[in-house]
Write an enzyme that holds these catalytic residues in place. Structure first.
Site, PDB file in Angstrom:
ATOM      1  N   GLY A 204       0.919  -1.262   0.085  1.00  0.00           N
ATOM      2  CA  GLY A 204       0.254   0.054  -0.190  1.00  0.00           C
ATOM      3  C   GLY A 204       0.967   1.185   0.143  1.00  0.00           C
ATOM      4  O   GLY A 204       0.157   2.409   0.149  1.00  0.00           O
TER       5      GLY A 204
ATOM      6  N   ASP B 281      -1.118   8.225  -6.814  1.00  0.00           N
ATOM      7  CA  ASP B 281       0.288   7.666  -6.759  1.00  0.00           C
ATOM      8  C   ASP B 281       1.297   8.288  -7.526  1.00  0.00           C
ATOM      9  O   ASP B 281       2.521   8.859  -7.134  1.00  0.00           O
ATOM     10  CB  ASP B 281       0.280   6.100  -7.130  1.00  0.00           C
ATOM     11  CG  ASP B 281      -0.686   5.474  -5.829  1.00  0.00           C
ATOM     12  OD1 ASP B 281      -1.494   6.067  -5.110  1.00  0.00           O
ATOM     13  OD2 ASP B 281      -1.095   4.149  -6.450  1.00  0.00           O
TER      14      ASP B 281
ATOM     15  N   ASN C 291      -1.627  -7.297  -3.677  1.00  0.00           N
ATOM     16  CA  ASN C 291      -1.334  -6.614  -5.067  1.00  0.00           C
ATOM     17  C   ASN C 291      -2.695  -6.589  -5.690  1.00  0.00           C
ATOM     18  O   ASN C 291      -3.065  -7.429  -6.189  1.00  0.00           O
ATOM     19  CB  ASN C 291      -0.281  -8.062  -5.708  1.00  0.00           C
ATOM     20  CG  ASN C 291       0.061  -7.458  -7.016  1.00  0.00           C
ATOM     21  OD1 ASN C 291      -0.652  -6.592  -7.779  1.00  0.00           O
ATOM     22  ND2 ASN C 291       1.347  -7.946  -7.599  1.00  0.00           N
TER      23      ASN C 291
HETATM   24  C1  GLA Z   1      -4.266   2.577  -5.476  1.00  0.00           C
HETATM   25  C2  GLA Z   1      -4.465   3.322  -6.698  1.00  0.00           C
HETATM   26  C3  GLA Z   1      -4.715   4.799  -6.379  1.00  0.00           C
HETATM   27  C4  GLA Z   1      -5.783   5.069  -5.263  1.00  0.00           C
HETATM   28  C5  GLA Z   1      -5.477   4.095  -3.912  1.00  0.00           C
HETATM   29  C6  GLA Z   1      -6.731   3.911  -2.935  1.00  0.00           C
HETATM   30  O1  GLA Z   1      -2.979   3.109  -4.854  1.00  0.00           O
HETATM   31  O2  GLA Z   1      -3.248   3.187  -7.487  1.00  0.00           O
HETATM   32  O3  GLA Z   1      -5.030   5.500  -7.516  1.00  0.00           O
HETATM   33  O4  GLA Z   1      -7.167   4.745  -5.805  1.00  0.00           O
HETATM   34  O5  GLA Z   1      -5.255   2.649  -4.363  1.00  0.00           O
HETATM   35  O6  GLA Z   1      -6.983   5.163  -2.456  1.00  0.00           O
END
Ligand code: GLA
Length: 458
Positions: free
Chosen positions: A143, A190, A233
């Site tokens: 995460g 991200d 994953n």
């Molecule tokens: C993943 C996705 C992000 C977002 C998060 C949840 O990291 O890549 O774009 O949606 O999950 O907040």
């Protein structure tokens, strides 16, 4: 500011142990010296989970852990990838024929996503080849965005090899889009924070248009990351995409209920924008328009007046076409309430009331509850870890990232930090069965780090 490109910094490689080791390994692998190095950081999302793909702002910060790649452009059209971690096998392909296999989320595919994004942006069919050695220290499937960091790093590697220029915003948008070649329908959080992060500050990331605003975190508190050690994953299962589709369907049903043109609506924020009402009002509309009992595909088709075939082929993603149950009420409630919590969080950071750490902690706790109960993206181990963190001194604690495993982030008063770390370590990691290795990278305090950049040897 908006048009700013990632920095290019000259460094004495001999003075940076990690760069030096990478240079030496590169030399023994490829028999040559890297021309440049690129780093792109992972991130921790402080608040605003699963709402970026609904169009809503999120509040992450970059962490110090990153993906670092040593690069040498070559005259052949071959791309050779190697990884310092022996778990990730070497890979090589023709740079002119990039194939991304969606059925298996293999490590090199994330590199190919970044490369392909840049290649397509410039409409290039002939890319020069390169030798790359990748070194990552973001715990995978936790995460903290190790995969997006690799996509972003590969994007910046490719751009640098081409000798072209793009702004951080353009790079973030390209990499967010190209990561979807892996098959997950992620939002842009991200990739945006990986490029737009700046040391010392968290960022409010807003979308359409993409922009990042500094959010000064309280000086009296520390953010602590704790890994539940349950690996998740998001590309290996359909859970993530099911949530994206549930939000999409909820948006369409809400729009239809409000007599709006619903067929081109894709995101929950579009319904709010079209109605011109507040997030609190959207929560009320959700309660009127949707029911808490799950929807089956037939009911959704009846509500929208479409056939099952149309639902499958025109609305759902390939890996969600056979889903039989959609929880639309719960997902929409999570998204609108979480979007409101992000704005409250930012406001508290700006106003800095005396009890701000407590107030921010409460928002983080509410966020976790909503992720757990309404969005159902937690898991028993994460719930247990979050409880432990709160009991042992965190003002607030919540899952971070996609969930279903991975890490929790906690806000801890700075003076309680040493005791907190020691006690969480005992309570969660030193289990009697010894099943969780008490590694340093499972539990650590973090500070807002800087964004992606290029290093040249001085
Ligand atoms: C993943 C996705 C992000 C977002 C998060 C949840 O990291 O890549 O774009 O949606 O999950 O907040």
């Amino acid at each position: 500011m908006a048009a700013e490109s990632p920095a290019m910094r000259r460094v004495q490689v001999a003075e940076h142990l990690r760069l030096l080791k990478l240079k030496e390994m590169f030399n023994s692998k490829f028999g040559s010296i890297p021309k440049f190095y690129v780093r792109a950081p992972g991130r921790v999302n402080i608040i605003g989970e699963h709402i970026d793909y609904c169009g809503y702002s999120v509040l992450p910060m970059a962490i110090e852990q990153d993906v670092l790649i040593a690069v040498e452009p070559v005259k052949t059209y071959t791309l050779q990838l190697a990884n310092t971690n022996p778990l990730y096998p070497d890979f090589s392909t023709s740079a002119n024929n990039i194939q991304i296999d969606k059925t298996k989320p293999l490590w090199h595919n994330y590199f190919l996503c970044g490369l392909k994004g840049i290649q397509e942006h410039f409409g290039l069919s002939n890319l020069t080849g390169m030798n790359c050695l990748v070194d990552g220290n973001i715990p995978p499937s936790s995460g903290l965005s190790s995969s997006s960091a690799l996509v972003c790093c590969a994007g910046l590697v490719t751009l640098t090899v081409l000798g072209r220029n793009l702004s951080k915003v353009e790079l973030a948008e390209i990499c967010a889009k190209s990561e979807r070649y892996i098959g997950t329908e992620g939002g842009g959080m991200d990739q945006s924070i990986s490029f737009l992060a700046e040391e010392g500050t968290a960022k409010l990331i807003e979308f359409s248009p993409l922009r990042a605003t500094d959010v000064k975190l309280p000086s009296g508190a520390v953010f602590v990351i704790a890994n539940s050690c349950v690996e998740m994953n998001k590309a290996a299962t359909s859970q993530f995409n099911i949530r994206v589709m549930e939000c999409r369907l909820a948006a369409k049903l809400l729009a239809k209920y409000k007599n709006l043109q619903w067929d081109n609506v894709l995101r929950l924020d579009e319904v709010q924008a079209k109605l011109g009402i507040s997030l609190e009002e959207m929560l009320l509309v959700t309660e009127d328009a949707l029911h808490p009992e799950p929807y089956n595909p037939e009911e959704i088709c009846r509500c929208l007046g479409i056939s099952l075939e149309e639902l499958r082929t025109q609305i759902l993603s390939p890996n969600t076409q056979d889903v039989l149950i959609f929880k639309l009420y719960q997902r929409a409630k999570h998204v609108y309430s979480e979007a409101a919590r992000v704005l409250q969080f930012k406001k508290i950071c700006e106003e800095a009331p005396e009890n701000m750490v407590q107030l921010l902690g409460e928002l983080m706790n509410q966020s976790h509850m909503s992720c757990r109960d309404m969005y159902e993206c937690s898991c028993p181990e994460l719930d247990q870890l979050v409880d432990i963190c709160r009991k042992l001194g965190a003002q607030g604690s919540r899952l971070t990232g996609a969930g279903w495993g991975g890490c929790a982030v906690s806000i801890v008063p700075a003076d309680k930090l040493p005791g907190f770390l020691a006690n969480v370590h005992k309570a969660y990691y030193q289990r009697s069965d010894g099943s969780l290795a008490p590694e340093k990278q499972n539990l650590f305090a973090t500070k807002p780090g800087g964004g992606a950049l290029v290093f040249l040897e001085a």
